[in-house]
Scaffold this motif. Structure first.
Motif, PDB file in Angstrom:
ATOM      1  N   THR A  61      73.394  70.044   7.731  1.00 48.76           N
ATOM      2  CA  THR A  61      72.214  70.732   6.109  1.00 48.76           C
ATOM      3  C   THR A  61      72.749  72.502   5.669  1.00 48.76           C
ATOM      4  OG1 THR A  61      70.758  69.993   7.239  1.00 48.76           O
ATOM      5  CG2 THR A  61      72.349  68.492   6.348  1.00 48.76           C
ATOM      6  N   GLN A  62      72.415  72.525   7.124  1.00 47.38           N
ATOM      7  CA  GLN A  62      71.866  74.431   6.884  1.00 47.38           C
ATOM      8  C   GLN A  62      72.627  75.443   7.850  1.00 47.38           C
ATOM      9  OE1 GLN A  62      69.078  74.937   4.379  1.00 47.38           O
ATOM     10  NE2 GLN A  62      68.958  73.250   3.964  1.00 47.38           N
ATOM     11  N   PRO A  63      73.014  76.962   6.853  1.00 47.72           N
ATOM     12  CA  PRO A  63      73.855  77.610   7.835  1.00 47.72           C
ATOM     13  C   PRO A  63      72.809  77.733   9.282  1.00 47.72           C
ATOM     14  CG  PRO A  63      72.730  78.657   6.227  1.00 47.72           C
ATOM     15  CD  PRO A  63      72.020  76.810   5.837  1.00 47.72           C
ATOM     16  N   GLY A  64      73.176  77.986  10.491  1.00 53.03           N
ATOM     17  CA  GLY A  64      73.324  78.680  11.634  1.00 53.03           C
ATOM     18  C   GLY A  64      73.487  78.427  12.933  1.00 53.03           C
ATOM     19  N   ASP A  65      73.122  78.505  14.109  1.00 48.33           N
ATOM     20  CA  ASP A  65      73.552  78.477  15.328  1.00 48.33           C
ATOM     21  C   ASP A  65      72.930  77.397  15.639  1.00 48.33           C
ATOM     22  OD1 ASP A  65      75.302  81.042  14.730  1.00 48.33           O
ATOM     23  OD2 ASP A  65      73.340  81.795  16.551  1.00 48.33           O
ATOM     24  N   GLU A  80      87.971  60.099  47.757  1.00 47.21           N
ATOM     25  CA  GLU A  80      89.240  61.357  48.268  1.00 47.21           C
ATOM     26  C   GLU A  80      88.731  61.861  49.360  1.00 47.21           C
ATOM     27  OE1 GLU A  80      93.172  61.103  47.083  1.00 47.21           O
ATOM     28  OE2 GLU A  80      91.420  59.016  47.513  1.00 47.21           O
ATOM     29  N   THR A  81      87.712  63.011  48.841  1.00 49.06           N
ATOM     30  CA  THR A  81      87.180  64.163  50.134  1.00 49.06           C
ATOM     31  C   THR A  81      85.877  63.283  50.653  1.00 49.06           C
ATOM     32  OG1 THR A  81      86.266  64.488  48.573  1.00 49.06           O
ATOM     33  CG2 THR A  81      88.355  65.873  48.514  1.00 49.06           C
ATOM     34  N   ASN A  82      85.448  62.498  50.708  1.00 49.02           N
ATOM     35  CA  ASN A  82      84.633  61.295  50.667  1.00 49.02           C
ATOM     36  C   ASN A  82      82.786  62.766  50.750  1.00 49.02           C
ATOM     37  OD1 ASN A  82      82.793  58.878  51.742  1.00 49.02           O
ATOM     38  ND2 ASN A  82      82.573  59.852  53.680  1.00 49.02           N
ATOM     39  N   GLN A  83      83.303  62.804  49.224  1.00 48.23           N
ATOM     40  CA  GLN A  83      82.017  64.410  48.518  1.00 48.23           C
ATOM     41  C   GLN A  83      80.903  64.022  47.514  1.00 48.23           C
ATOM     42  OE1 GLN A  83      80.235  66.339  51.025  1.00 48.23           O
ATOM     43  NE2 GLN A  83      81.631  65.970  53.022  1.00 48.23           N
ATOM     44  N   PRO A  84      80.103  64.622  47.526  1.00 51.51           N
ATOM     45  CA  PRO A  84      79.396  64.038  45.424  1.00 51.51           C
ATOM     46  C   PRO A  84      80.716  65.305  44.743  1.00 51.51           C
ATOM     47  CG  PRO A  84      77.667  64.862  47.606  1.00 51.51           C
ATOM     48  CD  PRO A  84      78.697  64.816  48.867  1.00 51.51           C
ATOM     49  N   GLU A  85      80.580  65.313  43.953  1.00 51.18           N
ATOM     50  CA  GLU A  85      80.741  66.066  42.929  1.00 51.18           C
ATOM     51  C   GLU A  85      80.029  65.531  41.478  1.00 51.18           C
ATOM     52  OE1 GLU A  85      85.051  67.500  42.519  1.00 51.18           O
ATOM     53  OE2 GLU A  85      85.663  66.273  44.662  1.00 51.18           O
ATOM     54  N   VAL A  86      80.331  66.950  40.847  1.00 48.49           N
ATOM     55  CA  VAL A  86      79.502  67.000  39.365  1.00 48.49           C
ATOM     56  C   VAL A  86      80.780  67.412  38.482  1.00 48.49           C
ATOM     57  CG1 VAL A  86      78.504  67.517  37.546  1.00 48.49           C
ATOM     58  CG2 VAL A  86      77.111  67.067  40.501  1.00 48.49           C
ATOM     59  N   ALA A  87      81.500  66.402  37.282  1.00 49.16           N
ATOM     60  CA  ALA A  87      82.123  66.244  36.006  1.00 49.16           C
ATOM     61  C   ALA A  87      81.573  67.358  34.583  1.00 49.16           C
ATOM     62  CB  ALA A  87      82.894  65.422  35.618  1.00 49.16           C
ATOM     63  N   VAL A  88      81.823  68.122  34.470  1.00 45.44           N
ATOM     64  CA  VAL A  88      81.039  69.083  33.621  1.00 45.44           C
ATOM     65  C   VAL A  88      81.741  69.219  32.569  1.00 45.44           C
ATOM     66  CG1 VAL A  88      79.886  70.881  33.248  1.00 45.44           C
ATOM     67  CG2 VAL A  88      79.700  70.316  35.510  1.00 45.44           C
ATOM     68  N   LEU A  89      80.896  69.168  31.075  1.00 46.16           N
ATOM     69  CA  LEU A  89      82.001  69.612  30.249  1.00 46.16           C
ATOM     70  C   LEU A  89      80.845  70.529  29.609  1.00 46.16           C
ATOM     71  CD1 LEU A  89      83.953  69.793  27.739  1.00 46.16           C
ATOM     72  CD2 LEU A  89      81.867  67.925  26.701  1.00 46.16           C
ATOM     73  N   PRO A  90      80.801  71.863  29.687  1.00 48.81           N
ATOM     74  CA  PRO A  90      79.823  72.674  29.074  1.00 48.81           C
ATOM     75  C   PRO A  90      79.094  73.045  28.043  1.00 48.81           C
ATOM     76  CG  PRO A  90      82.187  73.950  29.840  1.00 48.81           C
ATOM     77  CD  PRO A  90      82.183  72.506  29.909  1.00 48.81           C
ATOM     78  N   ALA A  91      78.330  73.749  27.680  1.00 47.04           N
ATOM     79  CA  ALA A  91      77.790  74.150  26.656  1.00 47.04           C
ATOM     80  C   ALA A  91      78.104  74.371  25.183  1.00 47.04           C
ATOM     81  CB  ALA A  91      76.208  74.889  26.584  1.00 47.04           C
ATOM     82  N   ARG A  92      77.843  74.140  24.104  1.00 47.10           N
ATOM     83  CA  ARG A  92      78.519  74.716  22.979  1.00 47.10           C
ATOM     84  C   ARG A  92      77.831  74.995  22.067  1.00 47.10           C
ATOM     85  NH1 ARG A  92      84.154  74.652  20.172  1.00 47.10           N
ATOM     86  NH2 ARG A  92      85.290  73.773  22.359  1.00 47.10           N
ATOM     87  N   THR A  93      78.530  76.461  21.202  1.00 45.70           N
ATOM     88  CA  THR A  93      77.221  76.596  20.037  1.00 45.70           C
ATOM     89  C   THR A  93      78.119  76.436  19.179  1.00 45.70           C
ATOM     90  OG1 THR A  93      76.285  78.720  21.737  1.00 45.70           O
ATOM     91  CG2 THR A  93      76.134  78.866  19.267  1.00 45.70           C
ATOM     92  N   LEU A  94      77.710  75.964  17.697  1.00 48.10           N
ATOM     93  CA  LEU A  94      78.620  75.682  16.326  1.00 48.10           C
ATOM     94  C   LEU A  94      77.583  76.508  15.670  1.00 48.10           C
ATOM     95  CD1 LEU A  94      78.277  71.978  16.098  1.00 48.10           C
ATOM     96  CD2 LEU A  94      79.992  73.731  17.349  1.00 48.10           C
ATOM     97  N   ARG A  95      78.444  77.726  15.518  1.00 40.36           N
ATOM     98  CA  ARG A  95      77.595  78.556  13.832  1.00 40.36           C
ATOM     99  C   ARG A  95      78.169  78.155  12.798  1.00 40.36           C
ATOM    100  NH1 ARG A  95      79.027  81.282  18.824  1.00 40.36           N
ATOM    101  NH2 ARG A  95      76.981  83.075  19.600  1.00 40.36           N
ATOM    102  N   ILE A  96      77.032  77.751  11.989  1.00 45.47           N
ATOM    103  CA  ILE A  96      77.575  77.081  10.544  1.00 45.47           C
ATOM    104  C   ILE A  96      77.533  78.209   9.809  1.00 45.47           C
ATOM    105  CG2 ILE A  96      76.619  75.113   9.537  1.00 45.47           C
ATOM    106  CD1 ILE A  96      78.015  74.146  11.682  1.00 45.47           C
ATOM    107  N   ALA A  97      78.620  78.793   9.142  1.00 46.31           N
ATOM    108  CA  ALA A  97      78.019  79.038   7.822  1.00 46.31           C
ATOM    109  C   ALA A  97      77.624  78.886   6.340  1.00 46.31           C
ATOM    110  CB  ALA A  97      79.263  79.844   7.736  1.00 46.31           C
TER     111      ALA A  97
END
Length: 402
Positions: free
Chosen positions: A356-360, A374-391
């Motif tokens: 509703t408003q411009p900004g980041d 498969e490796t018998n080890q802990p792991e973490v799946a990651v989706l990186p942060a994303r910045t939306l620049r709204i005009a």
């Protein structure tokens, strides 16, 4: 003189009819009261690869009640049912009987009691039989066999809720006239079909038709997990086939198995136990997120893809909170697919966004802890942060300029 229906008065005819019906009823009741019922078997000792015939007999062909045999299915497969009646005349004495013959295949080894079978208002006596293990080699490959079953499960040691792959192969060098193979039912486990393959394989110089069925098995508790034998019931072409030949009855069983299921390791500190071959996070946008303006709608979809887990096992994503953007989350989508490695679970969550408003605006990083089987080890799946620049929308720019 010809006799007609008018030879007797109507009242007398009705009386005669009623008397005959009463006589027949009394006779049938008397016969049922004097009727004996009994059960017998053609053998009281057999192996798991053999069948027996249970005969249920009533000493009157007028006996009209059907035996109640549902309780037999607790310990036996009922492969065939036949019914017959007999009448004998010996020295002027007439006797008759009605008989039901049931072909039974045992479901387990040991001492098995054939329960009392209810037949009308009477019951047979229970019988006890002994079922032994199939002779060595009959459940496995043998060069002189025409039909056999093989089974395998991998891995033989696993974690609770981890996918196991259970494979059953039916080998046959003869044509089936009719065949039925049980579906696996495993206590304390979920079972999902992974499909069926058919191919030919040469074994000891002979070509066999192979039917291969694969299943994903998810144990639901730690400890010992028993995989029972599956039973094949089939009729195959006789050695001298003919149009009237029903074929030979074949009973085969896969070997039973047992594996050990471990509890989640103490080193895993994730919020939800997720044992998998691989877990990945993806996002997809309905439009270019780099070219957004205030008031413009866009939809973001986040997928959790897991190899070796069902979609229902995958976690919900944390809710978004973005002041300045209206959020409209949709219902999650769950989908299971298969490939050569087994089951693949997919959870999709979509959210419509209207800034509703411009900004980041920053969409936070997503992290899902999981255990790599498969490796018998802990792991973490990651989706990186994303910045939306709204005009700002064109109208907003014009208003600010004025």
């Amino acid at each position: 003189m010809r006799l007609t229906n008018n030879a007797f008065p109507t009242t007398q005819r009705h009386w005669l009819t009623a008397s005959l019906l009463l006589l027949l009823t009394l006779l049938s009741t008397a016969l049922h009261a004097d009727t004996n019922v009994r059960a017998s078997v053609d053998r009281n000792r057999l192996s798991m690869d053999e069948t027996l015939t249970l005969s249920l007999t009533a000493d009157s062909m007028l006996f009209s009640d059907e035996p109640e045999v549902a309780a037999l299915e607790n310990d036996f497969h009922i492969l065939n049912r036949q019914q017959s009646s007999r009448t004998n005349i010996i020295n002027g004495s007439i006797s008759s009987s009605r008989q039901w013959d049931l072909t039974l295949a045992p479901k387990r080894e040991g001492e098995i009691t054939i329960p009392a079978i209810r037949m009308g208002d009477k019951s047979t006596r229970p019988l006890t039989i002994t079922v032994t293990r199939a002779p060595q080699g009959t459940a496995n490959r043998s060069s002189d066999q025409q039909v056999w079953l093989e089974a395998d499960i991998t891995p033989r040691r696993a974690y609770v809720q981890q996918q196991l792959e259970y494979t059953v192969r039916l080998f046959s060098s003869v044509n089936f006239l009719d065949a039925s193979l049980e579906q696996p039912e495993i206590e304390h486990a979920l079972v999902e079909s992974l499909g069926e393959n058919r191919y030919r394989q040469r074994v000891d110089g002979r070509v066999y038709q192979v039917i291969e069925r694969r299943y994903a098995v998810f144990p639901q508790r730690s400890g010992s997990l028993s995989i029972p034998a599956l039973t094949l019931q089939a009729r195959v072409e006789s050695y001298r086939p003919s149009l009237l030949d029903p074929g030979r009855l074949v009973i085969k069983r896969s070997p039973p198995m047992e594996i050990q299921v471990q509890a989640p390791p103490a080193s895993f500190d994730g919020a939800l136990w997720l044992p998998a071959k691989n877990i990945e996070l993806f996002e997809e946008w309905s439009d270019d997120p780099e070219q957004l303006q205030a008031g413009q709608s866009i939809t973001r979809r986040v997928d959790i893809r897991a190899e070796g887990l069902m979609a229902a096992q995958l976690p919900k994503l944390p809710p978004l909170n973005l002041p300045g953007i209206k959020l409209y989350p949709d219902q999650p989508g769950l989908q299971n697919t298969t490939d050569e490695s087994g089951l693949i679970g997919l959870r999709s969550e979509s959210t419509a966004m209207i800034p509703t408003q411009p900004g980041d605006y920053t969409l936070p990083e997503l992290r899902i802890a999981w255990w790599n089987t498969e490796t018998n080890q802990p792991e973490v799946a990651v989706l990186p942060a994303r910045t939306l620049r709204i005009a700002a929308a064109p109208g907003q720019i014009q208003d600010e300029a004025t």
